[in-house]
Write a protein that holds these residues in place. Structure first.
Motif, short mmCIF file in Angstrom:
data_model
loop_
_atom_site.label_atom_id
_atom_site.label_comp_id
_atom_site.label_asym_id
_atom_site.label_seq_id
_atom_site.Cartn_x
_atom_site.Cartn_y
_atom_site.Cartn_z
N VAL A 40 0.74 -1.15 -0.26
CA VAL A 40 0.01 0.62 0.32
C VAL A 40 0.49 1.34 0.00
O VAL A 40 1.04 1.96 -0.79
N ALA A 43 2.27 1.47 -4.04
CA ALA A 43 0.82 2.59 -4.19
C ALA A 43 1.01 3.40 -4.36
O ALA A 43 0.28 5.06 -4.85
N TYR A 44 1.19 3.98 -2.63
CA TYR A 44 0.69 5.53 -2.31
C TYR A 44 1.54 6.51 -3.01
O TYR A 44 1.77 7.64 -3.70
N ALA A 64 -5.63 0.71 -2.58
CA ALA A 64 -4.95 -0.51 -3.44
C ALA A 64 -5.85 -1.63 -3.24
O ALA A 64 -6.44 -2.55 -2.41
N VAL A 79 0.21 -5.14 -6.44
CA VAL A 79 -0.68 -4.27 -6.25
C VAL A 79 -1.29 -3.44 -7.05
O VAL A 79 -0.33 -2.92 -8.72
N ASN A 80 -2.35 -3.03 -7.64
CA ASN A 80 -3.09 -2.66 -8.60
C ASN A 80 -2.60 -3.17 -9.87
O ASN A 80 -1.77 -2.31 -11.28
#
Ligand code: DC
Length: 221
Positions: A40, A43-44, A64, A79-80
């Motif tokens: 996560v 992702a951010y 996510a 992720v994604n």
């Protein structure tokens, strides 16, 4: 009902290596919950969300899509849709992950995903992280707090990261992160029913054997 072995502990205590070893010996699945916080975080950061933007971090966590391997000998994380297995171990992620792990809404979101993975495991799972014995799986068959002296934990993390890591970065990765993470989760003292296994003077094999012996006493194997 899956058999569940839950292992908590501070950075560098050897949770991941021990948990993976136990899962392999018992033919169980393995869940690295820290990798989900790291995914996560990747992702951010990739989405350009500022670590001080709490609402943005909560939105990024909820959005996510995290896929994670539970095979102890073949670990990967996506992720994604992107493979981030190596990217989540970068120093930037280690330095910025506490932004996520100190927000209750982000924790709740990840905890429910972790519970779903544990409940779906077959024939069972060894799950490790900071809050597994207390929050994620308080009803686990075996609950262990794996600890070691800070100097030993720093040395183990250094061995993992290689010679290139300097003393400041090492202290940040072990001591500062534990100080931040312990704001919301208590992983320095064993909760009721949790066995404190101090592995300061144990080798990896001895630590794995100690966990297996607790698992035998709880009829997990
Ligand atoms: O175990 P690790 O270093 O890969 O974990 C990365 C971060 O995720 C760590 O700084 C704390 C957080 N974390 C958490 O808060 N709760 C968990 N169950 C697992 C990890």
């Amino acid at each position: 009902m899956p058999k569940v072995i839950a292992i908590d502990g501070p950075s560098g205590s050897g949770k991941s290596t021990t948990a993976k070893g136990v899962a392999q010996r018992l033919g169980l699945q393995y869940l690295d919950t820290g990798a989900m916080y790291r995914a996560v975080t990747r992702a951010y950061l990739d989405a350009g969300v500022d670590p001080s933007d709490t609402d943005g971090l909560i939105r990024a966590t909820r959005a996510a899509e995290v896929e994670i391997s539970t095979c102890p000998s073949d670990q990967w994380v996506r992720v994604n849709g992107r493979d981030v297995t190596a990217a989540i171990r970068e120093p930037e992620v280690s330095a910025k992950v506490s932004a996520i792990s100190t927000i209750p809404e982000c924790r709740q979101n990840l905890v429910s995903r972790q519970r779903a993975i544990i409940e779906a495991s077959d024939p069972g799972i060894v799950a490790e992280g900071r809050d597994i014995t207390t929050v994620v799986a308080p009803d686990a068959d075996v609950r262990i707090l794996l600890t070691a002296d800070p100097q030993v934990r720093m040395a183990r993390r250094k061995a993992e990261l290689g010679e290139k890591v300097d003393a400041v970065a090492l202290a940040d990765q072990v001591l500062r992160r534990d100080a931040d993470d312990s704001k919301l989760v208590n992983f320095s003292t064993a909760a009721d029913g949790v066995v404190n296994l101090d592995c300061t003077y144990l080798t990896l094999d001895e630590t794995i054997d100690a966990v297996l012996s607790l698992a035998r006493s709880a009829n997990v194997c």
